[in-house]
Design a protein around this motif. Structure first.
Motif, short mmCIF file in Angstrom:
data_model
loop_
_atom_site.label_atom_id
_atom_site.label_comp_id
_atom_site.label_asym_id
_atom_site.label_seq_id
_atom_site.Cartn_x
_atom_site.Cartn_y
_atom_site.Cartn_z
N ALA A 12 0.82 -1.21 0.00
CA ALA A 12 0.00 0.00 0.00
C ALA A 12 0.86 1.26 0.00
O ALA A 12 0.54 2.25 -0.66
CB ALA A 12 -0.93 0.00 1.22
N LEU A 13 1.98 1.23 0.72
CA LEU A 13 2.86 2.39 0.81
C LEU A 13 3.75 2.56 -0.42
O LEU A 13 4.40 3.59 -0.56
CB LEU A 13 3.73 2.28 2.06
N ALA A 14 3.76 1.57 -1.30
CA ALA A 14 4.63 1.63 -2.48
C ALA A 14 4.20 2.70 -3.48
O ALA A 14 5.01 3.13 -4.30
CB ALA A 14 4.66 0.27 -3.17
N ASP A 15 2.97 3.15 -3.40
CA ASP A 15 2.46 4.12 -4.37
C ASP A 15 2.47 5.53 -3.78
O ASP A 15 1.97 5.76 -2.68
CB ASP A 15 1.02 3.74 -4.75
N PRO A 16 3.03 6.51 -4.51
CA PRO A 16 3.11 7.88 -3.98
C PRO A 16 1.74 8.53 -3.75
O PRO A 16 1.60 9.34 -2.82
CB PRO A 16 3.92 8.65 -5.03
N THR A 17 0.75 8.18 -4.54
CA THR A 17 -0.59 8.74 -4.33
C THR A 17 -1.14 8.27 -3.00
O THR A 17 -1.70 9.05 -2.23
CB THR A 17 -1.54 8.35 -5.48
N ARG A 18 -0.96 6.99 -2.71
CA ARG A 18 -1.45 6.46 -1.44
C ARG A 18 -0.70 7.07 -0.26
O ARG A 18 -1.29 7.36 0.79
CB ARG A 18 -1.39 4.94 -1.44
N ARG A 19 0.60 7.27 -0.41
CA ARG A 19 1.36 7.93 0.67
C ARG A 19 0.85 9.36 0.87
O ARG A 19 0.75 9.84 2.01
CB ARG A 19 2.86 7.92 0.37
N SER A 20 0.53 10.03 -0.21
CA SER A 20 -0.01 11.39 -0.12
C SER A 20 -1.36 11.40 0.60
O SER A 20 -1.63 12.27 1.43
CB SER A 20 -0.15 11.98 -1.53
N ILE A 21 -2.19 10.42 0.29
CA ILE A 21 -3.49 10.32 0.95
C ILE A 21 -3.29 10.09 2.45
O ILE A 21 -3.95 10.73 3.28
CB ILE A 21 -4.33 9.19 0.32
N LEU A 22 -2.37 9.21 2.81
CA LEU A 22 -2.10 8.97 4.24
C LEU A 22 -1.57 10.21 4.93
O LEU A 22 -1.94 10.50 6.08
CB LEU A 22 -1.13 7.80 4.41
N ALA A 23 -0.71 10.96 4.24
CA ALA A 23 -0.18 12.20 4.82
C ALA A 23 -1.31 13.18 5.10
O ALA A 23 -1.33 13.84 6.14
CB ALA A 23 0.85 12.82 3.89
N ARG A 24 -2.26 13.25 4.17
CA ARG A 24 -3.41 14.15 4.38
C ARG A 24 -4.26 13.66 5.55
O ARG A 24 -4.70 14.44 6.39
CB ARG A 24 -4.24 14.23 3.09
N LEU A 25 -4.48 12.35 5.64
CA LEU A 25 -5.29 11.81 6.73
C LEU A 25 -4.60 11.93 8.08
O LEU A 25 -5.27 11.92 9.12
CB LEU A 25 -5.67 10.36 6.44
N ALA A 26 -3.30 12.06 8.09
CA ALA A 26 -2.58 12.27 9.36
C ALA A 26 -2.96 13.62 9.97
O ALA A 26 -2.81 13.82 11.17
CB ALA A 26 -1.08 12.20 9.13
#
Length: 118
Positions: A12-26
C-alpha cells in the motif's frame, strides 16, 4: 495462505498517491472528495487507492448521510515501525563505527595514540 499484513502495508505504501493520501489523513478525517482534490485523477481512481489502503488496514471509511469520511488507522504503521527497529539499531552501530574510524584517522594524522610508536 497466511495473511501477511506487513506485506499488505508495504504494498500500500509503495504508491506515492497512497502515501499522499495517508499524509493528508494524518492531519485529520477527510471525505473522498477532499482526498481526491490535490490529485489529477478521477474519483473512482482515488477510490481504488483508498480500497488498497483499506485492505491494508491503513484507512477506515465511515458513512455520514451522503458523505464518506476516511480516517487514518495507525496500527499497521506501528507494526511496520516495530519490524524496522532492528535495522535502525544496526544503522546506529554502523554510525558509531564510522565515528570511531574517523577519530582513529584524525589521531593518526595528528600523530596521536593510533600513530604513536610507543
Amino acid at each position: 495462505m497466511v495473511d501477511d499484513s506487513l506485506s499488505a502495508t508495504f504494498a500500500a505504501l509503495a504508491d506515492p498517491t497512497r502515501r499522499s493520501i495517508l499524509a493528508r489523513l494524518a492531519e485529520g478525517e477527510a471525505t473522498v472528495k477532499e482526498l481526491a482534490a490535490p490529485h489529477a485523477m478521477s474519483l473512482p481512481s482515488v477510490s481504488r487507492h483508498l480500497s488498497v489502503l483499506e485492505k491494508a488496514g491503513l484507512v477506515v471509511k465511515s458513512r455520514n448521510a451522503q458523505w464518506r469520511h476516511c480516517r487514518l488507522e495507525i496500527g499497521p504503521l506501528l507494526e511496520l515501525d516495530k519490524w524496522m527497529e532492528p535495522y535502525r539499531a544496526f544503522q546506529a552501530r554502523l554510525d558509531r563505527l564510522e565515528e570511531h574510524l574517523k577519530t582513529m584517522m584524525r589521531d593518526r594524522e595528528a600523530g596521536g595514540p593510533a600513530g604513536a610508536d610507543g
